[in-house]
Design an enzyme around this catalytic site. Structure first.
Site, PDB file in Angstrom:
ATOM      1  N   SER A 158       1.038   5.827  33.576  1.00  0.00           N
ATOM      2  CA  SER A 158       1.305   5.552  34.981  1.00  0.00           C
ATOM      3  C   SER A 158       2.560   4.698  35.093  1.00  0.00           C
ATOM      4  O   SER A 158       2.903   3.956  34.163  1.00  0.00           O
ATOM      5  CB  SER A 158       0.125   4.797  35.601  1.00  0.00           C
ATOM      6  OG  SER A 158       0.461   4.259  36.867  1.00  0.00           O
ATOM      7  N   TYR A 184      -4.604  -3.164  34.505  1.00  0.00           N
ATOM      8  CA  TYR A 184      -4.268  -1.738  34.604  1.00  0.00           C
ATOM      9  C   TYR A 184      -2.915  -1.474  33.945  1.00  0.00           C
ATOM     10  O   TYR A 184      -2.772  -0.544  33.134  1.00  0.00           O
ATOM     11  CB  TYR A 184      -4.234  -1.324  36.072  1.00  0.00           C
ATOM     12  CG  TYR A 184      -3.854   0.130  36.304  1.00  0.00           C
ATOM     13  CD1 TYR A 184      -4.704   1.149  35.919  1.00  0.00           C
ATOM     14  CD2 TYR A 184      -2.653   0.462  36.930  1.00  0.00           C
ATOM     15  CE1 TYR A 184      -4.368   2.480  36.143  1.00  0.00           C
ATOM     16  CE2 TYR A 184      -2.304   1.778  37.156  1.00  0.00           C
ATOM     17  CZ  TYR A 184      -3.165   2.791  36.767  1.00  0.00           C
ATOM     18  OH  TYR A 184      -2.827   4.106  36.986  1.00  0.00           O
TER      19      TYR A 184
END
Length: 305
Positions: A158, A184
């Site tokens: 990501s 994350y």
């Protein structure tokens, strides 16, 4: 190093980037294939002739999706198997049941910005799900990947990796205050570093490992962030979101190429200054020293647990 470029871009779809690709005789695993871009990834692989295993936490849901894919593509070689990548015992069970060569491993499952939580083995949940479980899966399946000859592993990362490097001294947030987005970002950086380390270690087996940024797609992934925050013009459809994964998994341009990061169906430029959550790949995510350190840190974790 010359960046790999293609004629595809932001708006290209999974079907478009795989047009003309024949995957008959190839075996593929897609983790997290019961929702979002995982379903589209599995569907298009089946459409192109691959034998596809949907590796999913919810076996009942996965079985239904496999049936839908079979009915819409005409494929007879699509099935579901139980796998929770956040649980190393589940990973080992899945690996123990796999037989024969494996041509494509798509590490697609993931979680995002979850509240602080630890797995049964004591690992921070996002690190365990987005990186460690997939690392264990790929390591366990290495003999099957090597047997295929020219196997490819694609890990969904990501642009969130730009939010944090791997903080080696406190990966599991034992000492620093837990931040959902930092955790994350760290986990997605780890996913990129896996490709760097694995490609150098497994080159003799003909295995290449790359990572991808799928784009901003509205799925259940954003349930902890209040939904997708990206402006409409920056969003992708499910069909567009699965494209870069499938481009990297199937394109002849990637033959023998590993350890790289792709977005919008092209290799990303390296960035050296923080740009928030925009584009490019952070220099620390491609650093071979970081990659080796993470590998050596993670390997005993998956063998001792």
């Amino acid at each position: 190093m010359t960046l790999i470029t293609s004629d595809f871009g932001f708006t290209s779809t999974a079907e478009e980037v795989t047009a003309g690709i024949d995957l008959r005789g190839k075996k593929a695993i897609v983790t997290g294939a019961s929702s979002g871009i995982g379903i589209e990834t599995a569907r298009v692989l089946a459409m192109r002739g691959a034998d596809v295993t949907l590796a999913v936490r919810n076996l009942a849901a996965g079985t239904g999706i496999a049936e839908d894919i079979r009915s819409t593509t005409g494929s007879t070689t699509v099935r579901a198997a139980e796998l929770d990548v956040s649980d190393l015992w589940s990973v080992r069970e899945f690996v123990s049941k796999w037989t024969g060569p494996l041509d494509l491993l798509i590490n697609n499952a993931g979680v995002m910005a979850t509240p602080e939580e630890r797995t049964a083995e004591g690992f921070e949940l996002q690190f365990a799900t987005n990186y460690l479980g997939h690392f264990a899966l790929a390591v366990g399946l290495r003999p099957a990947l090597a047997a295929a000859g020219g196997a490819r592993v694609v890990t969904v990362s990501s642009s969130g990796h730009l939010l944090s490097p791997v903080v080696f001294d406190d990966i599991n947030f034992r000492f620093r205050q837990y931040d959902p987005l930092a955790a994350y970002g760290q986990s997605k950086t780890a996913a990129v570093l896996f490709g760097v380390a694995a490609s150098s270690r497994w080159a003799a087996d003909g295995i290449t490992v790359n990572s991808v940024m799928p784009g901003a797609i509205s799925t259940g992934l954003q349930k902890h962030t209040g939904g997708l925050k990206t402006p409409p013009e920056g969003r992708k459809s499910i069909e567009q979101g699965a494209a870069t994964t499938l481009f990297v998994a199937t394109s002849p341009l990637l033959e023998g190429i590993g350890g790289r990061y792709f977005e919008d169906n092209n290799e990303a430029v390296t960035v050296y200054d923080g740009n928030g959550w925009l584009s490019g790949v952070a220099f620390y995510a491609l650093d071979p020293v970081n990659a080796d350190r993470l590998w050596e840190t993670a390997l005993p974790l998956i063998t001792a647990s």
